[in-house]
Design an enzyme around this catalytic site. Structure first.
Site, short mmCIF file in Angstrom:
data_model
loop_
_atom_site.label_atom_id
_atom_site.label_comp_id
_atom_site.label_asym_id
_atom_site.label_seq_id
_atom_site.Cartn_x
_atom_site.Cartn_y
_atom_site.Cartn_z
N GLU A 1 0.83 -1.21 0.00
CA GLU A 1 0.00 0.00 0.00
C GLU A 1 0.86 1.26 0.00
OE1 GLU A 1 -2.79 -0.68 -0.77
OE2 GLU A 1 -3.12 -2.69 0.00
N GLY A 2 2.00 1.19 -0.67
CA GLY A 2 2.93 2.30 -0.71
C GLY A 2 3.95 2.17 0.40
#
Length: 595
Positions: free
Chosen positions: A440-441
């Site tokens: 998610e980054g």
């Protein structure tokens, strides 16, 4: 064999006594959300996570997922546990009542999510991604798509995924190659390969709804040309029954360091039928509705692992006899003293405890504000809440997952050699926690988002939503003698954060590398400042409750806060020095000298 007990008393302290639910209760649809309701939900969630999910954690890790002939089978017991999860109504907790949800606030679901992550992190990914999918579809999908897919996504009878990453591009989504070709009936044919797709295929639900970013032939290059599509595993007939298989298949599953009971898939889309979600070329903006939901959820994964690691390390330290106290035997009737007598063991345990409880306060603060953002009818209040959530999302994701990995490793260290052995469960916590800093980054990307996007946004408007409450609190308590030991460290770290903010903003105007070089240290400094503020609020509550019962609980809060202020918060001084050193030590280092 590791154990888990939901920290219900601390969760109620956070929601009922420190953060409070008054702002949320002022929203009409949440007016009946009181202590009794929250306790009922928490007690049942604790029962389910402790007795159904946690017993599957080690066995699921040992067995992992199985892939055969384009299909994935989850470990033994997962399918039955998921059915019980759905039958218990847990996927519907915060869902829109119009589509079958219970419509409860995020301040409740955030805590239940922590329990799920503590008990079985791999399991949490299946419903977690589905919840994010339903939120994104509700905000951006057409009425037709929402009516057809939302009820079963919210109820958990169908699952959802997020399909972004491709073999040649991860964070740089502008490079994606997946194609979407318009058909005469208004649908699209989606072709391409996606990798690292959590829950891309499994046997927990009858259908899986993939949300896929792709590019139409005429689209502009880069992220401006990306659109978002809904691609079902099985087509859905007019009567909502399942039809023929859509040509989207799992080509393989990844063999990972951790979360082995969560299927991580390579997905091939071979001309699969897809439906446009939102407007053309707005795919990145629409997908980030889901991405930001998932980033907060990933933060709770970090906290969940840190909590269960702490509980098991504490139990081991109390039970394990090893050596004698440096100041003389504390248990002379035993062959050795428990590990608890040793200062370094206490250092590790108190670091975990103070960070976990502080991060729980931070998560609740953001969750409460998220409820205001989503449901308030006051436009000013709604905008201010949105600003705060935007600012804090990268901090929740990165800071809490850093704490998760650090906590898991500290817990393992308390066990010594036994922590490295599978049967104790600690090494699994360390392995499972590690991915949360990446997906998610990555946390480096979160730091760049904070410093490069959130700080300068609207001439610093987001930042004021954090700075103003701290300014007001410090002014209010400047002469509070009872809080002096806590207010003074808060004032110091807050001053460092303000100074660092101005310095970075000024230097970055002339050299963007200055922001990049400071980003990770700045996010950590921001997170510690937030915890210092929240610990002051917790102490304020605890001091007022002494003498009214539960003195041990409230005294422990005050002592934990003191440990945080004196033994953890001083990290801020080093972080500040690192930030002020600037980019030169990094960027002036010649590439050839890395050899």
């Amino acid at each position: 064999m590791p154990t888990y007990k939901a920290p219900l008393r601390d969760m109620m302290f956070v929601l009922d006594e420190v953060i409070g639910t008054s702002r949320v209760q002022s929203i009409p649809q949440f007016s009946e959300v009181n202590r009794d309701l929250i306790e009922a939900v928490f007690n049942e969630s604790a029962r389910f996570t402790e007795t159904v999910l946690h017993p599957l954690n080690q066995s699921g890790d040992k067995e992992g997922c199985h892939w055969h002939d384009h299909a994935v089978t989850t470990p033994k017991g997962f399918k039955e546990a998921y059915k019980a999860f759905v039958d218990g109504g847990w996927p519907t907790l915060t869902g829109n009542a119009e589509y079958g949800g219970q419509g409860l606030p995020n301040v409740i679901s955030m805590m239940t999510e922590e329990m799920i992550c503590s008990s079985n992190l791999a399991f949490s990914l299946y419903p977690g991604l589905t919840r994010g999918s339903s939120i994104m579809l509700e905000r951006h999908g057409s009425k037709e798509l929402k009516d057809k897919y939302l009820p079963k996504l919210i109820q958990g009878t169908w699952a959802g995924t997020m399909c972004l990453t491709e073999p040649h591009c991860g964070t740089d989504l502008g490079l994606l190659r997946t194609k979407a070709e318009l058909q005469s009936d208004g649908t699209y044919r989606i072709s391409g390969t996606k990798i690292f797709i959590s829950s891309g295929d499994h046997d927990l639900t009858d259908n899986i709804i993939h949300f896929v970013i792709a590019r139409t032939p005429e689209a502009a290059p880069g992220i401006k040309g990306i659109s978002l599509f809904l691609v079902p595993k099985f087509m859905v007939n007019e009567d909502d029954s399942l039809g023929e298989r859509n040509p989207v298949f799992c080509a393989s599953i990844e063999h990972k360091m951790g979360i082995k009971a969560s299927s991580t898939c390579v997905m091939n889309f071979d001309g699969a039928v897809g439906y446009l979600v939102g407007d053309l070329y707005k795919g990145i903006n629409n997908m980030f509705t889901m991405m930001n939901t998932e980033r907060i959820g990933v933060g709770m994964q970090g906290l969940g692992i840190a909590e269960v690691a702490y509980q098991n390390a504490l139990a081991y330290a109390r039970d394990r006899l090893q050596g004698r106290s440096l100041t003389g035997p504390k248990y002379p009737d035993k062959p050795a003293d428990p590990l608890m007598v040793h200062p370094d063991i206490r250092r590790m345990l108190l670091t975990m405890k103070s960070m976990n409880e502080g991060c729980r306060l931070l998560a609740a603060w953001v969750a409460e504000t998220l409820d205001v953002m989503e449901h308030s009818s006051d436009p000013v209040q709604k905008q201010e809440a949105e600003d705060f959530v935007q600012l804090m999302t990268p901090i929740i994701k990165a800071f809490l997952t850093d704490v998760g990995t650090e906590g898991a490793n500290l817990g393992l260290q308390v066990f010594g050699g036994h922590g490295y052995i599978h049967e104790w469960g600690m090494e699994q916590f360390a392995r499972d926690a590690r991915i949360a800093q990446i997906y998610e980054g990555t946390n480096g990307v979160q730091a760049l988002d904070l410093i490069g996007r959130k700080l300068p946004a609207h001439a610093g408007r987001f930042l004021r939503r954090f700075f103003h409450p701290l300014d007001a609190y410090l002014t209010q308590h400047a002469t509070n003698i009872d809080l002096a030991d806590f207010i003074q460290p808060l004032a110091k770290v807050y001053g460092r954060l303000q100074h660092a903010t101005v310095t970075i903003a000024t230097k970055a105007l002339g050299n963007a590398d200055e922001a990049g070089a400071a980003a990770t240290d700045y996010l950590r400094l921001f997170g510690l400042t937030a915890l210092a503020y929240l610990w002051c609020r917790a102490v304020e509550v605890a001091q007022a409750k002494i003498g009214q019962g539960e003195d041990d609980f409230y005294e422990a809060k005050i002592h934990t806060a003191r440990f945080f202020m004196t033994k953890v918060l001083p990290q801020s001084s080093a972080l500040f020095s690192q930030i002020m050193a600037g980019a030169k030590p990094l960027m002036n280092f010649d590439d050839k000298h890395f050899g």
